[in-house]
Design a protein around this motif. Sequence first.
Motif, short mmCIF file in Angstrom:
data_model
loop_
_atom_site.label_atom_id
_atom_site.label_comp_id
_atom_site.label_asym_id
_atom_site.label_seq_id
_atom_site.Cartn_x
_atom_site.Cartn_y
_atom_site.Cartn_z
N GLU A 288 0.83 9.40 -6.92
CA GLU A 288 -0.21 8.71 -6.16
C GLU A 288 -1.23 8.05 -7.07
N VAL A 289 -1.89 7.03 -6.53
CA VAL A 289 -2.90 6.28 -7.27
C VAL A 289 -4.17 6.20 -6.43
N VAL A 290 -5.30 6.33 -7.11
CA VAL A 290 -6.61 6.10 -6.50
C VAL A 290 -7.28 4.95 -7.25
N MET A 291 -7.84 4.01 -6.52
CA MET A 291 -8.63 2.96 -7.17
C MET A 291 -10.02 3.51 -7.46
N GLY A 292 -10.31 3.71 -8.75
CA GLY A 292 -11.58 4.30 -9.16
C GLY A 292 -12.67 3.28 -9.35
N ASN A 293 -13.84 3.77 -9.77
CA ASN A 293 -15.02 2.92 -9.94
C ASN A 293 -15.74 3.33 -11.22
N GLN A 294 -16.14 2.37 -11.99
CA GLN A 294 -16.87 2.65 -13.23
C GLN A 294 -18.36 2.36 -13.04
N ILE A 295 -18.85 2.70 -11.84
CA ILE A 295 -20.21 2.39 -11.40
C ILE A 295 -20.40 0.88 -11.50
N ASP A 296 -19.44 0.15 -10.94
CA ASP A 296 -19.45 -1.30 -10.96
C ASP A 296 -20.52 -1.86 -10.03
N GLY A 297 -20.97 -3.06 -10.37
CA GLY A 297 -21.78 -3.83 -9.44
C GLY A 297 -20.88 -4.51 -8.43
N GLN A 298 -21.42 -5.47 -7.71
CA GLN A 298 -20.63 -6.13 -6.67
C GLN A 298 -19.48 -6.94 -7.25
N LEU A 299 -19.69 -7.58 -8.37
CA LEU A 299 -18.61 -8.36 -8.98
C LEU A 299 -17.47 -7.44 -9.40
N GLY A 300 -17.79 -6.31 -10.00
CA GLY A 300 -16.76 -5.35 -10.39
C GLY A 300 -16.05 -4.76 -9.18
N SER A 301 -16.79 -4.50 -8.11
CA SER A 301 -16.19 -3.96 -6.89
C SER A 301 -15.29 -4.99 -6.23
N LEU A 302 -15.69 -6.25 -6.31
CA LEU A 302 -14.85 -7.33 -5.78
C LEU A 302 -13.52 -7.38 -6.53
N ALA A 303 -13.57 -7.18 -7.85
CA ALA A 303 -12.34 -7.16 -8.65
C ALA A 303 -11.47 -5.96 -8.26
N SER A 304 -12.09 -4.80 -8.02
CA SER A 304 -11.33 -3.60 -7.66
C SER A 304 -10.60 -3.77 -6.34
N VAL A 305 -11.28 -4.33 -5.33
CA VAL A 305 -10.62 -4.50 -4.03
C VAL A 305 -9.58 -5.61 -4.10
N ALA A 306 -9.79 -6.60 -4.96
CA ALA A 306 -8.78 -7.65 -5.14
C ALA A 306 -7.48 -7.05 -5.67
N PHE A 307 -7.59 -6.15 -6.63
CA PHE A 307 -6.39 -5.51 -7.18
C PHE A 307 -5.83 -4.47 -6.21
N GLY A 308 -6.68 -3.60 -5.70
CA GLY A 308 -6.21 -2.52 -4.85
C GLY A 308 -5.50 -2.99 -3.60
N SER A 309 -5.97 -4.09 -3.02
CA SER A 309 -5.35 -4.59 -1.80
C SER A 309 -4.06 -5.35 -2.08
N ALA A 310 -3.77 -5.62 -3.35
CA ALA A 310 -2.57 -6.40 -3.69
C ALA A 310 -1.29 -5.60 -3.57
N PHE A 311 -1.38 -4.25 -3.61
CA PHE A 311 -0.18 -3.41 -3.63
C PHE A 311 -0.26 -2.34 -2.55
N GLU A 312 0.90 -1.95 -2.04
CA GLU A 312 0.95 -0.90 -1.03
C GLU A 312 0.46 0.43 -1.59
N LEU A 313 0.88 0.77 -2.81
CA LEU A 313 0.52 2.06 -3.39
C LEU A 313 -0.98 2.20 -3.59
N THR A 314 -1.63 1.17 -4.12
CA THR A 314 -3.06 1.25 -4.42
C THR A 314 -3.93 1.12 -3.17
N SER A 315 -3.38 0.58 -2.10
CA SER A 315 -4.16 0.44 -0.87
C SER A 315 -3.95 1.61 0.08
N ARG A 316 -3.08 2.55 -0.31
CA ARG A 316 -2.75 3.67 0.57
C ARG A 316 -3.94 4.60 0.77
#
Length: 366
Positions: A288-316
């Motif tokens: 399993e995979v969890v999309m983590g956070n490095q205490i990102d601001g909004q730009l970093g969080s936008l990047a995380s959701v862009a990647f996480g939503s791209a794959f079934e495993l990371t969006s689970r």
Amino acid sequence: MKITRIEAIPFAIPYAKPLHFASGEVHTAEHVLIRITTDDGLTGVAEAPPRPFTYGETQGGIIAVVDGIFAPALLGLDLMEREQIHARLARTVGNPTAKSAIDMAIWDAMGQALGYSVTELLGGYTDRMRVSHMLGFDAPAAMVAEAERMRETYGISTFKVKVGRRPFQLDTAVVRALREHFGDTIELYVDGNRGWSASESARAMHEMADLGLALAEELCPADDVLGRRWLVQQLEVPFVADESAATPAEVTRELLGGAATAISIKTARTGFTTSRRVHHLAEGLGVEVVMGNQIDGQLGSLASVAFGSAFELTSRRAGELSNFLDMSDDLLAEPLEIRGGELIARTGPGLGAVIDPDKLARYRQD
């Protein structure tokens, strides 16, 4: 689509509430905006959030390595020469956040050039993720109150609880208070940031065995090789490797060595290119995979959701996408909004990130 300029712009935005956890505390987001310009007038952006107590990077160090090493090595390359770009960045040891921000800014510009969102370029599985909120050290009543506020205001029902204090009963009391208050209406997991020993971790998890935890992350150091394996073997929940498995090689080592059974992907430290490699590795190994956070601001969080939503495993699973709520302000012209416990990836080319020039002028430090 040749790279003509790479900028590293320091900025600082105070947190509305300091964040406390086992490996340190943060009062101000002293981050770096990476901005990449191409010869056809495109501009890609990304956020580099240094974490000195975790990866050894500082704001000044990121600026120095970008200006002095990475920019000269990449200027003149085409955005599509991704493997060449990756190879040139890899010649320098360490500096994960600086490398990752450059990588993500390149993907942002590439998406703009091709007319696709980064999520579509990566995989395009969905357009959103459920959100997990991180609860930092505090008294049980205060952490329960914060969780209640997050659920009522944003619809968030998954919470990552920072643990790792001594005595460990301080943290087990918090987790128990959360479960007793919310019952089974929320999902809970814990993250120790390597704060406990293996034996302390085992005792703490035994005390919380009846609380229905979903995951346990980095409870003890991976360097305690035998202790960590001993701990993981007796747990009934997935053990997430986070800072101990930041590269594909480290992921392989931790999983095959029995020191972890799940992986946290943070785009802030592996960008999109290496994060995709970690995802494929985890998918191939069946973990399993969890999309983590490095205490990102909004730009970093936008990047995380862009990647996480791209794959079934990371969006689970719910992704850790809400730390920007603790900041007093941000740089995006159009702020992110969490609704119904979800964050939606931006549509349109690239990341869909527009930096507010007035806010950047206010918070930049150069």
